[in-house]
Design a protein around this motif. Sequence first.
Motif, PDB file in Angstrom:
ATOM      1  N   GLN A   1       0.838  -1.206   0.000  1.00 34.49           N
ATOM      2  CA  GLN A   1       0.000   0.000   0.000  1.00 34.49           C
ATOM      3  C   GLN A   1       0.869   1.250   0.000  1.00 34.49           C
ATOM      4  OE1 GLN A   1      -2.562  -0.478   3.419  1.00 34.49           O
ATOM      5  NE2 GLN A   1      -4.243  -1.224   2.132  1.00 34.49           N
TER       6      GLN A   1
ATOM      7  N   LYS B   1       2.107   1.905  -3.511  1.00 34.59           N
ATOM      8  CA  LYS B   1       1.045   2.498  -4.335  1.00 34.59           C
ATOM      9  C   LYS B   1       0.894   3.978  -4.015  1.00 34.59           C
ATOM     10  CE  LYS B   1      -1.913  -1.578  -4.754  1.00 34.59           C
ATOM     11  NZ  LYS B   1      -3.219  -2.130  -4.352  1.00 34.59           N
TER      12      LYS B   1
ATOM     13  N   ARG C   1      -6.638   7.139   2.103  1.00 39.30           N
ATOM     14  CA  ARG C   1      -7.549   6.539   1.119  1.00 39.30           C
ATOM     15  C   ARG C   1      -7.005   5.212   0.580  1.00 39.30           C
ATOM     16  NH1 ARG C   1     -11.905   9.443  -0.642  1.00 39.30           N
ATOM     17  NH2 ARG C   1     -12.094  11.449   0.351  1.00 39.30           N
ATOM     18  N   ILE C   2      -5.695   5.135   0.371  1.00 36.32           N
ATOM     19  CA  ILE C   2      -5.099   3.868  -0.074  1.00 36.32           C
ATOM     20  C   ILE C   2      -5.265   2.815   1.028  1.00 36.32           C
ATOM     21  CG2 ILE C   2      -2.912   2.714  -0.642  1.00 36.32           C
ATOM     22  CD1 ILE C   2      -3.822   4.352  -2.982  1.00 36.32           C
TER      23      ILE C   2
ATOM     24  N   GLY D   1      -8.541   1.147   1.122  1.00 32.17           N
ATOM     25  CA  GLY D   1      -8.851   0.229   0.037  1.00 32.17           C
ATOM     26  C   GLY D   1      -9.105   0.869  -1.311  1.00 32.17           C
ATOM     27  N   ALA D   2      -8.949   2.171  -1.413  1.00 32.92           N
ATOM     28  CA  ALA D   2      -9.153   2.846  -2.702  1.00 32.92           C
ATOM     29  C   ALA D   2      -7.964   2.568  -3.615  1.00 32.92           C
ATOM     30  CB  ALA D   2      -9.311   4.346  -2.498  1.00 32.92           C
ATOM     31  N   THR D   3      -8.227   2.501  -4.904  1.00 31.03           N
ATOM     32  CA  THR D   3      -7.152   2.321  -5.875  1.00 31.03           C
ATOM     33  C   THR D   3      -6.486   3.677  -6.126  1.00 31.03           C
ATOM     34  OG1 THR D   3      -8.541   2.764  -7.798  1.00 31.03           O
ATOM     35  CG2 THR D   3      -8.433   0.468  -7.016  1.00 31.03           C
ATOM     36  N   PRO D   4      -5.234   3.669  -6.604  1.00 26.68           N
ATOM     37  CA  PRO D   4      -4.586   4.948  -6.912  1.00 26.68           C
ATOM     38  C   PRO D   4      -5.380   5.782  -7.918  1.00 26.68           C
ATOM     39  CG  PRO D   4      -2.947   3.221  -6.821  1.00 26.68           C
ATOM     40  CD  PRO D   4      -4.290   2.547  -6.705  1.00 26.68           C
ATOM     41  N   GLU D   5      -6.021   5.137  -8.890  1.00 25.52           N
ATOM     42  CA  GLU D   5      -6.808   5.889  -9.874  1.00 25.52           C
ATOM     43  C   GLU D   5      -8.026   6.551  -9.234  1.00 25.52           C
ATOM     44  OE1 GLU D   5      -7.248   7.940 -13.007  1.00 25.52           O
ATOM     45  OE2 GLU D   5      -5.562   6.573 -12.832  1.00 25.52           O
ATOM     46  N   GLU D   6      -8.645   5.871  -8.273  1.00 24.26           N
ATOM     47  CA  GLU D   6      -9.778   6.465  -7.553  1.00 24.26           C
ATOM     48  C   GLU D   6      -9.320   7.670  -6.733  1.00 24.26           C
ATOM     49  OE1 GLU D   6     -12.547   2.481  -6.835  1.00 24.26           O
ATOM     50  OE2 GLU D   6     -11.085   3.076  -5.312  1.00 24.26           O
TER      51      GLU D   6
ATOM     52  N   ARG E   1      -6.642   9.535  -7.363  1.00 27.90           N
ATOM     53  CA  ARG E   1      -6.308  10.598  -8.317  1.00 27.90           C
ATOM     54  C   ARG E   1      -7.574  11.308  -8.793  1.00 27.90           C
ATOM     55  NH1 ARG E   1      -1.973  10.169 -11.394  1.00 27.90           N
ATOM     56  NH2 ARG E   1      -2.174   7.920 -11.625  1.00 27.90           N
TER      57      ARG E   1
END
Length: 141
Positions: free
Chosen positions: A37, A40, A76-77, A80-85, A87
């Motif tokens: 994490q 990321k 946020r990471i 469980g959020a993805t890096p694109e989410e 961003r």
Amino acid sequence: MTRFLCLLALLFTAPVMAQNALPASPYAHRQLDDPAQEEKARSLMEELRCLKCQSQSIADSDAPMAGDMRSQVRERIAAGATPEEVRSWLIERYGDWVTYNPPVNAVTWPLWIAPGVLLILAIWLARGLFRRRKTDQKDAG
């Protein structure tokens, strides 16, 4: 005279009183426990621009706002959020300017087109300059 001195004292003490007294964000300078994490989050922070420094990523900046943004990315990471989410959320919150790789849309297309147009213009101008020199050399010789 007293009013002038009071105004002068206020002028010089106001910046000192305006210092940020808020505590640092929890993840501004602390890494996540999970190395995957953290990797990321770190790679995403390298792609995000500090809104105060403008020429540094939030990973490199020491500005308090960059620290807040680093903390938001890590939180946020970790949730469980993805890096694109993350961003997308930051772009929605701060605008396209927050990322070093802005999306192509109606507002940013001139940024993507301008280098090509400038290159074509430079080639066209250089071509004309070389032609003119060639004809000047023929006329002189």
